[in-house]
Motif scaffolding. Structure first.
Motif, PDB file in Angstrom:
ATOM      1  N   THR A  48      11.742  -5.728 -56.653  1.00 47.67           N
ATOM      2  CA  THR A  48      11.867  -5.798 -55.168  1.00 47.67           C
ATOM      3  C   THR A  48      12.897  -4.821 -54.391  1.00 47.67           C
ATOM      4  O   THR A  48      13.700  -4.619 -54.890  1.00 47.67           O
ATOM      5  CB  THR A  48      12.497  -7.258 -54.997  1.00 47.67           C
ATOM      6  N   VAL A  99      14.279 -13.788 -56.670  1.00 47.63           N
ATOM      7  CA  VAL A  99      13.852 -12.530 -56.818  1.00 47.63           C
ATOM      8  C   VAL A  99      13.688 -12.240 -58.276  1.00 47.63           C
ATOM      9  O   VAL A  99      12.688 -11.627 -58.799  1.00 47.63           O
ATOM     10  CB  VAL A  99      14.914 -11.667 -56.089  1.00 47.63           C
ATOM     11  N   THR A 153       9.570 -17.207 -46.695  1.00 44.72           N
ATOM     12  CA  THR A 153      10.080 -15.980 -46.916  1.00 44.72           C
ATOM     13  C   THR A 153       9.166 -15.029 -47.727  1.00 44.72           C
ATOM     14  O   THR A 153       8.507 -15.411 -48.688  1.00 44.72           O
ATOM     15  CB  THR A 153      11.560 -16.133 -47.820  1.00 44.72           C
ATOM     16  N   LEU A 199       8.613 -11.505 -50.186  1.00 40.86           N
ATOM     17  CA  LEU A 199       9.369 -10.284 -50.775  1.00 40.86           C
ATOM     18  C   LEU A 199       8.224  -9.112 -50.998  1.00 40.86           C
ATOM     19  O   LEU A 199       7.013  -9.449 -51.072  1.00 40.86           O
ATOM     20  CB  LEU A 199       9.725 -10.702 -52.222  1.00 40.86           C
ATOM     21  N   ILE A 224      13.316  -7.786 -48.725  1.00 42.16           N
ATOM     22  CA  ILE A 224      13.243  -9.310 -48.543  1.00 42.16           C
ATOM     23  C   ILE A 224      13.161  -9.396 -46.822  1.00 42.16           C
ATOM     24  O   ILE A 224      14.356  -9.354 -46.127  1.00 42.16           O
ATOM     25  CB  ILE A 224      14.574 -10.154 -48.870  1.00 42.16           C
TER      26      ILE A 224
END
Length: 454
Positions: free
Chosen positions: A77, A65, A89, A91, A80
């Motif tokens: 951010t 991040v 994954t 963000l 998530i």
């Protein structure tokens, strides 16, 4: 009286179809596009969704991040999204202007790349479907109004089909009658599924959706339960519809009383628990992927962990039964509270099922196929209705259904009032239509009176 009732429906049906057809075609085509957004995005963004960075070093999610925020200056951010294998994954980042960016991490939490949120296929289709790419309250109301009038067109079409015995077999039929019969037949077949599709989309609407949600909050036993804390202020597309405007519980703010925060939908708090440690708490509770982690939005805010059945995010949707919104203390990571499907009232449960049904992913490919067939049939109904009008239209004139010589029938007025109450925006538009018609009639009478005097 019966003839007046039929004429009232026919004339109103005709003018409504004439004015909202372009909007209905746009909504239907964009809806078809959105049905298949997951399939399209899996192909378009396979590098982001399933690819690797090529780096072998493993870093923590918090390090990832931090690196992402350094790589995309001005962005912070606020979410998530942890997805099941083989998805990477994701963000969700936002800047001070409210613009969003998606950044993808591989299984080593290394950055693969980023994309502008506004230009993803899903968001383009969503914007086209809900606001015609233009946006703004007026356009959102216009889209909702088209949906409301579509309901009237379907119901009035059913009445005229059976009252006029349009589907009855006749010995001799011309092209117009055949076209009218086909228009009525397909319209009759799709009326119920089309009404379901329209009504399950209304929770997202600008005007009626607001009152639906308010009703569900004002009556918890009927809608959804309330949690008495500060609501999140970030974009909440990954939070279930039923708890989207809920007030979550707060963290113990004793740790945060003297720290200033930048309010961009996130909290830059040095005392805040790392996401990596929060994930240990999540794993300890056997919370399975997919889920979204939403950062706290204030000093006494909480981490929100959400599993939703209607996110519009590829790979994130779950079964309505699994829909849950959980809250964790942002300093200790301690689990505080949750709202699950079993806690919803009947209205919230209905829309928890209805929205994914509307979007076409409630029960897999059969849902997509049914929605696709209904939408295509609806386009056929529109085209054949237009064709029927052209076959009866005389050159140089509109060839609208004849004006009603008698007063509008009481049953018709009652029917329209009921629809107006059920759909307030539709009711307001009816008042506008009546006023316009009165003005036109007054102008026509004045012109006629002047001619008689002359």
């Amino acid at each position: 009286m019966k003839n007046t009732f039929y004429q009232s429906f026919w004339r109103t049906h005709f003018y409504a179809a004439l004015f909202i057809t372009p909007l209905l075609i746009s909504l239907t085509l964009s809806g078809i596009g959105f049905l298949f957004y997951t399939n399209v995005e899996n192909q378009l963004y396979d590098k982001y969704f399933f690819g690797e960075s090529g780096k072998t070093e493993v870093q923590s999610i918090d390090e990832a991040v931090k690196l992402a925020e350094e790589s995309y200056a001005g962005y912070k951010t606020n979410k998530i999204i942890e997805l099941e294998e083989p998805y990477n994954t994701r963000l969700t980042m936002k800047n001070a202007d409210g613009k969003e960016k998606y950044v993808f991490l591989d299984d080593h939490n290394q950055i693969i790349g980023g994309q502008d949120a506004g230009y993803t296929f899903a968001n383009i289709m969503r914007n086209a479907h809900s606001s015609l790419f233009i946006g703004g309250t007026f356009v959102n109301y216009l889209v909702e109004l088209a949906a409301c009038w579509a309901i009237f067109l379907l119901l009035s079409g059913i009445y005229m089909t059976f009252k006029g015995k349009v589907l009855k077999k006749t010995k001799q039929t011309n092209k117009r009658q055949k076209s009218r019969k086909f228009h009525a037949l397909i319209g009759t077949i799709i009326t119920i599924p089309m009404l379901v599709i329209i009504f399950t989309g209304l929770p997202w609407s600008a005007f009626m959706g607001k009152y639906i949600y308010q009703a569900s909050q004002d009556h918890p036993s009927f809608g959804m339960p309330l949690l008495q804390q500060q609501p999140p202020t970030s974009d909440v597309s990954e939070i279930p519809w039923a708890t989207r405007q809920e007030t979550p519980p707060t963290s113990d703010s004793g740790h945060a009383a003297h720290h200033g925060m930048a309010n961009m939908g996130f909290v830059a708090n040095p005392n805040q628990l790392s996401v990596e440690k929060l994930q240990h708490e999540i794993d300890a509770m056997n919370i399975s992927k997919p889920y979204a982690i939403i950062y706290p939005t204030s000093e006494d805010g909480v981490y929100t962990v959400a599993k939703s059945s209607n996110t519009g995010v590829t790979g994130l949707d779950v079964s309505p039964y699994d829909e849950t919104t959980m809250y964790f203390d942002q300093y200790s990571g301690k689990y505080i509270d949750k709202v699950g499907y079993e806690d919803y009232g009947i209205l919230a449960k209905w829309f928890t099922w209805g929205i994914p049904l509307h979007e076409g992913h409630l029960f897999g490919w059969p849902n997509k196929l049914i929605n696709l067939l209904v939408c295509l049939a609806f386009l056929v109904v529109i085209v054949w209705g237009f064709r029927t009008w052209l076959l009866r239209k005389k050159q140089g004139i509109l060839s609208a259904p004849p004006k009603i010589s008698q007063k509008v029938s009481i049953p018709f007025i009652i029917f329209m009032i009921i629809l107006g109450i059920l759909m307030p925006l539709f009711g307001l538009s009816l008042i506008a239509v009546v006023l316009v018609e009165l003005i036109i009639n007054l102008v026509s009478k004045n012109k006629l009176a002047k001619k008689e005097v002359n």
